[in-house]
Write a protein that holds these residues in place. Sequence first.
Motif, PDB file in Angstrom:
ATOM      1  N   UNK A   1     -14.649  21.050 -41.368  1.00  0.00           N
ATOM      2  CA  UNK A   1     -13.758  21.180 -42.852  1.00  0.00           C
ATOM      3  C   UNK A   1     -13.491  22.466 -43.244  1.00  0.00           C
ATOM      4  N   UNK A   2     -14.532  23.226 -43.126  1.00  0.00           N
ATOM      5  CA  UNK A   2     -14.155  24.865 -43.168  1.00  0.00           C
ATOM      6  C   UNK A   2     -14.595  25.558 -41.769  1.00  0.00           C
ATOM      7  N   UNK A   3     -13.972  26.691 -41.536  1.00  0.00           N
ATOM      8  CA  UNK A   3     -13.858  27.428 -40.093  1.00  0.00           C
ATOM      9  C   UNK A   3     -15.135  28.103 -39.993  1.00  0.00           C
ATOM     10  N   UNK A   4     -15.313  28.202 -38.745  1.00  0.00           N
ATOM     11  CA  UNK A   4     -16.645  29.079 -38.289  1.00  0.00           C
ATOM     12  C   UNK A   4     -16.287  29.459 -37.158  1.00  0.00           C
ATOM     13  N   UNK A   5     -16.974  30.622 -36.678  1.00  0.00           N
ATOM     14  CA  UNK A   5     -16.974  31.410 -35.298  1.00  0.00           C
ATOM     15  C   UNK A   5     -18.138  30.773 -34.673  1.00  0.00           C
ATOM     16  N   UNK A   6     -17.758  29.736 -33.762  1.00  0.00           N
ATOM     17  CA  UNK A   6     -18.969  28.870 -33.161  1.00  0.00           C
ATOM     18  C   UNK A   6     -19.335  29.710 -31.842  1.00  0.00           C
ATOM     19  N   UNK A   7     -20.680  29.569 -31.660  1.00  0.00           N
ATOM     20  CA  UNK A   7     -21.397  30.465 -30.523  1.00  0.00           C
ATOM     21  C   UNK A   7     -21.809  29.500 -29.459  1.00  0.00           C
TER      22      UNK A   7
ATOM     23  N   UNK B   1     -34.401  30.020 -29.025  1.00  0.00           N
ATOM     24  CA  UNK B   1     -34.782  30.817 -28.040  1.00  0.00           C
ATOM     25  C   UNK B   1     -33.566  31.382 -27.263  1.00  0.00           C
ATOM     26  N   UNK B   2     -32.955  30.502 -26.783  1.00  0.00           N
ATOM     27  CA  UNK B   2     -31.787  30.838 -25.796  1.00  0.00           C
ATOM     28  C   UNK B   2     -30.797  31.869 -26.516  1.00  0.00           C
ATOM     29  N   UNK B   3     -30.675  31.381 -27.945  1.00  0.00           N
ATOM     30  CA  UNK B   3     -29.677  32.302 -28.391  1.00  0.00           C
ATOM     31  C   UNK B   3     -30.229  33.740 -28.817  1.00  0.00           C
ATOM     32  N   UNK B   4     -31.561  33.750 -29.106  1.00  0.00           N
ATOM     33  CA  UNK B   4     -32.234  35.135 -29.308  1.00  0.00           C
ATOM     34  C   UNK B   4     -32.068  35.893 -28.173  1.00  0.00           C
ATOM     35  N   UNK B   5     -32.271  35.312 -27.061  1.00  0.00           N
ATOM     36  CA  UNK B   5     -32.085  36.104 -25.500  1.00  0.00           C
ATOM     37  C   UNK B   5     -30.801  36.494 -25.453  1.00  0.00           C
ATOM     38  N   UNK B   6     -29.791  35.701 -25.711  1.00  0.00           N
ATOM     39  CA  UNK B   6     -28.543  36.117 -25.425  1.00  0.00           C
ATOM     40  C   UNK B   6     -28.237  36.933 -26.444  1.00  0.00           C
ATOM     41  N   UNK B   7     -28.555  36.747 -27.643  1.00  0.00           N
ATOM     42  CA  UNK B   7     -28.170  37.998 -28.703  1.00  0.00           C
ATOM     43  C   UNK B   7     -28.777  39.407 -28.437  1.00  0.00           C
TER      44      UNK B   7
ATOM     45  N   UNK C   1     -29.418  40.507 -25.286  1.00  0.00           N
ATOM     46  CA  UNK C   1     -28.413  41.017 -24.146  1.00  0.00           C
ATOM     47  C   UNK C   1     -27.087  41.232 -24.574  1.00  0.00           C
ATOM     48  N   UNK C   2     -26.403  40.578 -25.350  1.00  0.00           N
ATOM     49  CA  UNK C   2     -24.952  40.879 -25.714  1.00  0.00           C
ATOM     50  C   UNK C   2     -24.979  42.046 -26.659  1.00  0.00           C
ATOM     51  N   UNK C   3     -25.959  42.353 -27.681  1.00  0.00           N
ATOM     52  CA  UNK C   3     -25.789  43.579 -28.467  1.00  0.00           C
ATOM     53  C   UNK C   3     -26.866  44.695 -28.063  1.00  0.00           C
ATOM     54  N   UNK C   4     -27.400  44.576 -26.731  1.00  0.00           N
ATOM     55  CA  UNK C   4     -28.129  45.723 -26.207  1.00  0.00           C
ATOM     56  C   UNK C   4     -28.983  45.910 -27.227  1.00  0.00           C
ATOM     57  N   UNK C   5     -29.729  44.986 -27.843  1.00  0.00           N
ATOM     58  CA  UNK C   5     -30.611  45.153 -28.906  1.00  0.00           C
ATOM     59  C   UNK C   5     -32.194  45.567 -28.556  1.00  0.00           C
ATOM     60  N   UNK C   6     -32.953  46.038 -29.194  1.00  0.00           N
ATOM     61  CA  UNK C   6     -34.398  46.403 -28.902  1.00  0.00           C
ATOM     62  C   UNK C   6     -35.267  45.219 -29.212  1.00  0.00           C
ATOM     63  N   UNK C   7     -34.840  44.549 -30.151  1.00  0.00           N
ATOM     64  CA  UNK C   7     -35.468  43.217 -30.572  1.00  0.00           C
ATOM     65  C   UNK C   7     -34.609  42.229 -31.484  1.00  0.00           C
ATOM     66  N   UNK C   8     -35.250  40.930 -31.721  1.00  0.00           N
ATOM     67  CA  UNK C   8     -34.483  40.095 -32.335  1.00  0.00           C
ATOM     68  C   UNK C   8     -35.524  39.592 -33.531  1.00  0.00           C
TER      69      UNK C   8
ATOM     70  N   UNK D   1     -17.824  38.939 -32.236  1.00  0.00           N
ATOM     71  CA  UNK D   1     -19.182  39.150 -31.732  1.00  0.00           C
ATOM     72  C   UNK D   1     -19.355  37.742 -31.057  1.00  0.00           C
ATOM     73  N   UNK D   2     -18.836  36.683 -31.635  1.00  0.00           N
ATOM     74  CA  UNK D   2     -19.061  35.122 -31.057  1.00  0.00           C
ATOM     75  C   UNK D   2     -18.678  35.217 -29.556  1.00  0.00           C
ATOM     76  N   UNK D   3     -17.558  35.851 -29.175  1.00  0.00           N
ATOM     77  CA  UNK D   3     -16.982  36.023 -27.935  1.00  0.00           C
ATOM     78  C   UNK D   3     -18.266  36.624 -27.122  1.00  0.00           C
ATOM     79  N   UNK D   4     -18.670  37.910 -27.494  1.00  0.00           N
ATOM     80  CA  UNK D   4     -19.893  38.633 -26.689  1.00  0.00           C
ATOM     81  C   UNK D   4     -20.951  37.629 -26.548  1.00  0.00           C
ATOM     82  N   UNK D   5     -21.291  36.858 -27.591  1.00  0.00           N
ATOM     83  CA  UNK D   5     -22.555  35.961 -27.425  1.00  0.00           C
ATOM     84  C   UNK D   5     -22.180  34.697 -26.455  1.00  0.00           C
ATOM     85  N   UNK D   6     -20.999  34.391 -26.582  1.00  0.00           N
ATOM     86  CA  UNK D   6     -20.732  33.006 -25.715  1.00  0.00           C
ATOM     87  C   UNK D   6     -20.701  33.444 -24.078  1.00  0.00           C
ATOM     88  N   UNK D   7     -20.270  34.838 -23.984  1.00  0.00           N
ATOM     89  CA  UNK D   7     -20.215  35.364 -22.459  1.00  0.00           C
ATOM     90  C   UNK D   7     -21.658  35.670 -22.246  1.00  0.00           C
TER      91      UNK D   7
END
Length: 143
Positions: free
Chosen positions: A19-25, A72-78, A80-87, A133-139
Amino acid sequence: MTTQAYDENNIFVKILKGEIPSHKVYEDEHTLAFMDVMPQAPGHLLVIPKTGSRNLLDADPAVLLNMVPVVQKLAVAAKQAFEADGVVVAQFNEPAAGQTVFHLHFHVIPRREGEPLKPHSGTMEDQGVLAAHAEKLRAALAS
Ligand code: AMP
């Protein structure tokens, strides 16, 4: 010290119903993940169950069992996608603890050394940035 009942008209249910939009990952039978509109860092996303509960305190443990591997899966993807040092994985229960939307959710926030977190529920991000950013995470999830 009272706790209110779960309200089925909360904004995350409106997102679940489309009913309202979101950027799904990510989406599966039990769980949906989408970008937080007021990210505390680039890549900040939310993981929610499709079953209603106000927060962790009233959640069915079976719902949590389905959610945690997705978090867990999304933390690992995040990371990787954002070249982060931690989550950061965060979850707030009731207003006194900082909760503002009363449908169970986990925040997943990639963090880089030396980059401070923006305030919780601070500034609305540009829709184009959230879409990218959603696209980066899906990739990252697909890789
Ligand atoms: P909490 O304060 O832990 O309940 O977190 C709620 C989060 O939901 C905040 O970080 C908000 O920025 C975010 N939020 C609120 N409305 C929306 C929305 N329509 N789409 C995506 N995120 C939202």
